[in-house]
Scaffold this active site. Sequence first.
Site, PDB file in Angstrom:
ATOM      1  N   PRO A  73      43.931  45.530  43.279  1.00  0.00           N
ATOM      2  CA  PRO A  73      43.550  46.226  44.517  1.00  0.00           C
ATOM      3  C   PRO A  73      42.713  47.445  44.154  1.00  0.00           C
ATOM      4  O   PRO A  73      43.147  48.286  43.367  1.00  0.00           O
ATOM      5  CB  PRO A  73      44.899  46.635  45.120  1.00  0.00           C
ATOM      6  CG  PRO A  73      45.827  46.707  43.948  1.00  0.00           C
ATOM      7  CD  PRO A  73      45.346  45.706  42.943  1.00  0.00           C
ATOM      8  N   MET A  74      41.497  47.532  44.694  1.00  0.00           N
ATOM      9  CA  MET A  74      40.595  48.635  44.345  1.00  0.00           C
ATOM     10  C   MET A  74      40.013  49.212  45.631  1.00  0.00           C
ATOM     11  O   MET A  74      39.463  48.477  46.448  1.00  0.00           O
ATOM     12  CB  MET A  74      39.470  48.150  43.431  1.00  0.00           C
ATOM     13  CG  MET A  74      39.962  47.619  42.097  1.00  0.00           C
ATOM     14  SD  MET A  74      38.657  46.878  41.087  1.00  0.00           S
ATOM     15  CE  MET A  74      38.436  45.286  41.884  1.00  0.00           C
ATOM     16  N   CYS A  85      48.664  54.739  42.378  1.00  0.00           N
ATOM     17  CA  CYS A  85      47.426  55.529  42.505  1.00  0.00           C
ATOM     18  C   CYS A  85      47.647  56.945  41.971  1.00  0.00           C
ATOM     19  O   CYS A  85      48.530  57.672  42.459  1.00  0.00           O
ATOM     20  CB  CYS A  85      46.982  55.596  43.959  1.00  0.00           C
ATOM     21  SG  CYS A  85      45.434  56.515  44.168  1.00  0.00           S
ATOM     22  N   GLY A 118      45.924  46.907  32.437  1.00  0.00           N
ATOM     23  CA  GLY A 118      45.477  47.896  31.450  1.00  0.00           C
ATOM     24  C   GLY A 118      44.988  47.259  30.169  1.00  0.00           C
ATOM     25  O   GLY A 118      45.604  46.318  29.659  1.00  0.00           O
ATOM     26  N   ASN A 119      43.854  47.746  29.647  1.00  0.00           N
ATOM     27  CA  ASN A 119      43.251  47.277  28.383  1.00  0.00           C
ATOM     28  C   ASN A 119      42.617  45.885  28.488  1.00  0.00           C
ATOM     29  O   ASN A 119      42.493  45.192  27.489  1.00  0.00           O
ATOM     30  CB  ASN A 119      44.265  47.234  27.232  1.00  0.00           C
ATOM     31  CG  ASN A 119      44.915  48.574  26.966  1.00  0.00           C
ATOM     32  OD1 ASN A 119      44.440  49.600  27.435  1.00  0.00           O
ATOM     33  ND2 ASN A 119      45.995  48.575  26.212  1.00  0.00           N
ATOM     34  N   GLU A 176      38.580  47.412  36.317  1.00  0.00           N
ATOM     35  CA  GLU A 176      37.233  47.751  35.831  1.00  0.00           C
ATOM     36  C   GLU A 176      36.590  46.601  35.064  1.00  0.00           C
ATOM     37  O   GLU A 176      35.390  46.378  35.170  1.00  0.00           O
ATOM     38  CB  GLU A 176      37.298  49.008  34.959  1.00  0.00           C
ATOM     39  CG  GLU A 176      37.589  50.266  35.743  1.00  0.00           C
ATOM     40  CD  GLU A 176      36.693  51.431  35.336  1.00  0.00           C
ATOM     41  OE1 GLU A 176      35.899  51.277  34.397  1.00  0.00           O
ATOM     42  OE2 GLU A 176      36.804  52.488  35.976  1.00  0.00           O
TER      43      GLU A 176
END
Length: 484
Positions: free
Chosen positions: A23-24, A108, A209-210, A233
Amino acid sequence: MPKLRGEAFWRETLRSAHYVVAPMVDQSELAWRLLSRRHGAQLCYTPMLHAQVFLRDANYRRENLYGEACPEDRPLIVQFCANDPEVFVQAALLAQDYCDAIDLNLGCPQMIAKRGHYGAFLQEEWDLLQRMILLANEKLSVPITCKIRIFPDIDKTVKYAQMLEKAGCQLLTVHGRTKEQKGPLAGVASWEHIQAVRKAVNIPVFANGNIQCLSDVEECIRKTGVHGVMSAEGNLHNPALFEGRNPLVWEMAEEYLEIVQKYPCPLSYVRAHLFKLWHHTLQVYQQLREELAKVKTLEGIVDVNRELKLRCQEEIANQKEGEKPKEGLPFFHWICQPYIRPGPKERCKENGASGTEKGVRGKRTLEEEEDGNSELLSKNKQKKKLRNPNKSFDPSLKPKYAKCDQCGNPKGNKCVFNMCRGCCKKRAFKETADCPGHGLLFKTKYEKSLSWQHSQRGIQSPEMSRRGEGEVGEAVVLKEAGES
């Protein structure tokens, strides 16, 4: 039919999803979700939605969830930020028919989440979180899930996850960073924390993450034992990440723009996506970066994308044999690839000592803005400076306001109660008093109302007046008769 829980929910409803798009905010809209699904994503989340706004604003609901029905966009999880159990559940009830689960954002770390008191800034309020999840689990027809950040301490993170599971959470996404790890201070996510959570709970766990390429996904699943891996990302820079491909940027950009034609979204979303996709190329063609920032129409964005494509194709045509990518990139800049966010020291080197080398300006610190240096002020403040050259943004020069006796906000300078307008209004109404300083005239208006009512009683209707005149005339006749 009872709702599915835990492993059964992940296996049957979410179709054993391993590849998940995060979710962004303003970035995981329908058009981007469809592009990601075409290239390997098996589960998508909506952007983070504000429960309070979703509850009260029909337009917000329509723009973010109630738009055109799209069967391709499933399975789908709707994410909300909230800090009130009733508000969260009421918003979720309005969304549950359009998705497969409701997610509570507890991850967040941004300043807006701190000001709004939601996201990762609720992670210490376990009683509140238990009440929110318990109520949602009881009232909703779809499962409740959570996305969290870790604590520095592994044991506390594990207890946190177990508390959420006990309250009714059916799937947990763990971002392996603390709430302090963000921006240039993000650092490496801890898969060790994620692994510990996975071993300690009996519900499905996603890792976050990563993740920069498909091999990272596979390694994360192998090391942590999670059910799936979420990318944010990495997905934005390469929507074909889950396919294990690194396509040409313009292929992804053109496909995305075609989807936007069918499923429109705000222009700011489209522009932001192209900035991510073309990130490395825009470091080379700075002029086109400026054009992309200024363009006001979708057609204009398509034109900039076409020009970037032509520039890259020309560069490819003139490429020498054996030439290697510059700037230490694994691929040439026109190929979708991850962006490694620099740390604070690397950022200084990247942007030069002054932060303005090569036309790229580093992020301003709060202190830099406060010292009044026009070179470091935001564009908005620079405009204000142009209109008023004597204006200063130094907080030490700002006037100090006296505080309201009631709430601590600045009080009105001429308030008779030494309060802010809101508190003054309540008191003046309660006491039927006036405060000329705030323009509140409850006493004066009340006195005028009484005066008007008194004057109305003295005014008789025409019939009453004629009747009164007759009575007076009769009295005069009787008086005269008596005298004779």
